[in-house]
Design a protein around this motif. Structure first.
Motif, PDB file in Angstrom:
ATOM      1  N   GLU A  25      48.626  33.575  45.613  1.00  0.00           N
ATOM      2  CA  GLU A  25      48.425  33.694  44.174  1.00  0.00           C
ATOM      3  C   GLU A  25      48.983  32.524  43.374  1.00  0.00           C
ATOM      4  O   GLU A  25      48.491  32.243  42.284  1.00  0.00           O
ATOM      5  CB  GLU A  25      49.010  35.023  43.681  1.00  0.00           C
ATOM      6  CG  GLU A  25      48.249  36.210  44.251  1.00  0.00           C
ATOM      7  CD  GLU A  25      48.676  37.543  43.667  1.00  0.00           C
ATOM      8  OE1 GLU A  25      49.555  37.582  42.772  1.00  0.00           O
ATOM      9  OE2 GLU A  25      48.128  38.566  44.124  1.00  0.00           O
ATOM     10  N   LYS A  60      47.365  45.699  41.858  1.00  0.00           N
ATOM     11  CA  LYS A  60      46.574  45.099  40.764  1.00  0.00           C
ATOM     12  C   LYS A  60      45.114  45.499  40.980  1.00  0.00           C
ATOM     13  O   LYS A  60      44.746  45.952  42.059  1.00  0.00           O
ATOM     14  CB  LYS A  60      46.707  43.562  40.812  1.00  0.00           C
ATOM     15  CG  LYS A  60      48.129  43.041  40.725  1.00  0.00           C
ATOM     16  CD  LYS A  60      48.705  43.250  39.348  1.00  0.00           C
ATOM     17  CE  LYS A  60      50.110  42.732  39.204  1.00  0.00           C
ATOM     18  NZ  LYS A  60      51.156  43.681  39.473  1.00  0.00           N
ATOM     19  N   HIS A  62      42.723  43.740  41.700  1.00  0.00           N
ATOM     20  CA  HIS A  62      42.120  42.945  42.773  1.00  0.00           C
ATOM     21  C   HIS A  62      42.835  43.063  44.119  1.00  0.00           C
ATOM     22  O   HIS A  62      42.408  42.476  45.105  1.00  0.00           O
ATOM     23  CB  HIS A  62      42.070  41.463  42.362  1.00  0.00           C
ATOM     24  CG  HIS A  62      43.425  40.834  42.191  1.00  0.00           C
ATOM     25  ND1 HIS A  62      44.198  41.047  41.073  1.00  0.00           N
ATOM     26  CD2 HIS A  62      44.129  40.022  43.002  1.00  0.00           C
ATOM     27  CE1 HIS A  62      45.334  40.386  41.198  1.00  0.00           C
ATOM     28  NE2 HIS A  62      45.319  39.752  42.364  1.00  0.00           N
ATOM     29  N   ARG A  63      43.980  43.828  44.184  1.00  0.00           N
ATOM     30  CA  ARG A  63      44.705  43.926  45.460  1.00  0.00           C
ATOM     31  C   ARG A  63      45.615  45.153  45.492  1.00  0.00           C
ATOM     32  O   ARG A  63      45.976  45.701  44.472  1.00  0.00           O
ATOM     33  CB  ARG A  63      45.525  42.670  45.718  1.00  0.00           C
ATOM     34  CG  ARG A  63      46.654  42.467  44.719  1.00  0.00           C
ATOM     35  CD  ARG A  63      47.655  41.467  45.242  1.00  0.00           C
ATOM     36  NE  ARG A  63      48.580  41.024  44.238  1.00  0.00           N
ATOM     37  CZ  ARG A  63      49.678  41.680  43.870  1.00  0.00           C
ATOM     38  NH1 ARG A  63      49.968  42.846  44.396  1.00  0.00           N
ATOM     39  NH2 ARG A  63      50.481  41.171  42.946  1.00  0.00           N
TER      40      ARG A  63
END
Length: 190
Positions: A25, A60, A62-63
């Protein structure tokens, strides 16, 4: 014997896991050996405090959370299986944020950990065991104080120091040898 086993830092390589995610990230180049004290993670990761670190580590859109993707230390799963097959009861006692509970149970199922008992608790001494294996300095002190009849094993890591009343172990081989030298009939559980 009932063995109270911590996950992060004992069975799972928490630092390698969060650092891998951080590199994905943020493009960082962090290494697990950089962790040399408890609660220094936020400084290494570039966050103002641990609350900010934990917000980042949470799931999150996305993960998943950091806890879902952790890798076990080499041989840890197999060692717990061997301890279970030799008659010990593996009791997982781990402290997790509320948002990591599902990820933790999914991780345990995926890795087929040899346990039938799991406690998600920030007060590990509340779970009655004959022996405990942990790496967190504050937890080790709590266990020694609250469970004086139990064997408390400090899983030696760079972020912890010896604790009076705890036995240092470097790996699960040390745990197995220690338990073999102290048969359960010679002990009383508090």
């Amino acid at each position: 014997m009932r063995l109270g086993i911590d996950l992060d830092g004992v069975v799972t390589d928490f630092n390698a896991g969060w650092m891998r995610l951080h590199a994905q990230e943020f493009g960082s180049d962090l290494r697990p050996e950089m962790v040399d004290s408890w609660d220094c993670l936020h400084r290494l990761a570039g966050f103002d405090d641990m609350r900010e670190f934990w917000r980042w580590a949470s799931p999150k859109p996305h993960r998943r959370s950091i806890f879902r993707t952790l890798e076990p230390y080499p041989g840890a799963i197999e060692a717990l299986g061997a301890l279970s097959r030799s008659g010990h009861r593996i009791v997982i006692i781990t402290n997790k944020p509320h948002w990591a509970r599902t990820d933790t149970f999914e991780w345990l199922a995926e890795h087929d950990l040899a346990t039938t008992e799991v406690h998600l608790s920030n007060r590990k001494s509340a779970v009655d065991c004959d022996a405990y294996v942990d790496d967190a300095p504050h937890v080790l002190h709590e266990l020694v104080e609250q469970r004086p009849d139990a064997i408390v094993c400090r899983y030696v890591r760079p972020w912890n120091r010896p604790v009076d009343g705890a036995v240092d172990v470097a790996d699960f081989g040390d745990v197995e040898r220690l338990l073999a030298s102290r048969p359960p009939a010679a002990r009383t559980t508090g």
